[in-house]
Design an enzyme around this catalytic site. Structure first.
Site, PDB file in Angstrom:
ATOM      1  N   CYS A 157       0.817  -1.223   0.000  1.00 39.32           N
ATOM      2  CA  CYS A 157       0.000   0.000   0.000  1.00 39.32           C
ATOM      3  C   CYS A 157       0.847   1.268   0.000  1.00 39.32           C
ATOM      4  CB  CYS A 157      -0.953   0.000   1.193  1.00 39.32           C
ATOM      5  SG  CYS A 157      -0.155  -0.240   2.798  1.00 39.32           S
ATOM      6  N   HIS A 250      -1.278   7.237   3.600  1.00 40.89           N
ATOM      7  CA  HIS A 250       0.173   7.126   3.714  1.00 40.89           C
ATOM      8  C   HIS A 250       0.825   8.286   2.969  1.00 40.89           C
ATOM      9  CE1 HIS A 250      -0.387   3.395   5.633  1.00 40.89           C
ATOM     10  NE2 HIS A 250       0.011   2.553   4.707  1.00 40.89           N
TER      11      HIS A 250
END
Length: 358
Positions: A157, A250
């Site tokens: 991810c 993120h």
């Protein structure tokens, strides 16, 4: 046209829950099977999840009363669905075996797990970047002895917060990259309620993450040769991965050296124009603009920008020249949407449109 039936393996976990919110009323797919561990089998989905529903939106009613199947019961899953998404919490070798068993039973698997990311004939795909890697499925089917069954996976991810931006600049030959990622707690499958230790805290270590962050981009940038994916030899990437008290999203701070140093105008133009097969096909979860650049000094921010284009867009900002490297910038992607379940759904949409499920 009738919708293609799909099962979700690992449906009770955070990523499994995200799959169900994304697949509710999907134009191509209809969820007809939910699978989890043996301890959840036979319960309704609502009973199996209990108080562990982690999404901000309510559980879709379409799934609440569906009976959960034991993930090991491949025959029952085969009767109920045409292909499966897999997001299970098991040992890596057990995941490899389970996914191969599904594929050999002629059930294609689109996996959110890392177990098969380095299997040479399994494509690891960011659909806008390396859709050409799907061609390796033909060789994988020959190895497995299948007509329909195969495995396709999505990458880690966190790399999707910076790899798209770098991919758009490959023509300028980046050769040395430093990336530090600041990763949300949902990347560990947690919420603040479950992980109060993360409140007002930063943890400078995430097990296995730095190796993935340095090596997986090279596989994404690799080529299909003689029935397998051969990773790219360059650029050299070094990373640090840090857990921060953010729920979703993120962020990456990136420094790059180029053999052909571009101008700021060239970089911004490359980001703005970069798109791929999902955009040209108009896939349901394809962001209209893959990479969005923010001019403001304080953007992108996780709280403001992670949900761009339904969480499937990648944000970039703070592009500036560096005193040691050529350029530096900040990237952001939603880790459970673009980075996890959403990325896998986009892969499945592409596989569907390209005929790999037929």
């Amino acid at each position: 046209m009738a919708k293609r039936t799909v099962g979700v393996i690992g449906a009770t976990g955070m990523v499994g829950q995200r799959f169900l919110t994304l697949l509710d009323n999907h134009p191509y797919f209809e969820v007809t099977a939910l699978a989890a561990s043996a301890r959840s089998a036979g319960k309704t989905y609502r009973e199996a999840v209990g108080d562990r529903w982690k999404m901000k939106t309510p559980m879709p009613e379409a799934y609440a009363d569906m009976k959960v199947i034991d993930a090991a019961n491949i025959e029952e899953m085969k009767q109920r669905c045409n292909f499966v998404f897999c997001a299970v919490d098991m040992k890596k070798e057990d995941i490899r075996a389970l996914e191969e068993a599904y594929a050999k039973a002629e059930i294609p698997v689109v996996s959110n797990n890392s177990a098969h990311r380095w299997t040479p004939d399994v494509p690891m795909v960011i659909p806008e970047i390396n859709d050409a890697h799907l061609a390796v499925i033909e060789a994988q089917r020959k190895r497995l002895g299948t007509k329909r069954g195969f495995i396709a996976v999505k990458p880690n991810c966190s790399i999707q917060s910076y790899v798209p931006a770098l991919t758009a600049l490959l023509e300028f030959e980046p050769y040395e990259i430093v990336a530090t990622t600041y990763q949300a707690i949902s990347g560990a499958g947690k919420t603040f309620r479950e992980w109060p230790e993360m409140i007002d805290n930063v943890i400078p270590y995430i097990g296995g993450e730095e190796e993935k962050s340095e090596q997986e981009p090279l596989r994404v940038w690799g080529k299909v040769e003689k029935g397998e994916i051969v990773k790219a030899a360059a650029p050299v990437i070094t990373t640090q991965c840090i857990r921060v008290p953010v729920s979703d999203g993120h962020t990456a701070a990136v420094f790059v050296k180029f053999r052909k140093k571009p101008t700021k105008e060239q970089i911004l133009a490359a980001w703005k124009s970069f798109s791929g097969k999902p955009q040209s096909l108009g896939l349901p979860h394809a962001p209209e603009q893959f990479i969005t650049y923010f001019e403001e000094d304080n953007r992108p921010q996780a709280a403001l920008d992670r949900d761009l284009y339904g969480g499937m867009g990648v944000s970039v900002g703070r592009l500036r020249e560096d005193t040691v490297y050529d350029w530096k910038f900040v990237g952001l992607s939603h880790n459970t949407l673009r980075g996890a379940a959403g990325g896998a759904v986009l892969i499945a949409e592409l596989l569907h449109r390209e005929g790999y499920f037929d």
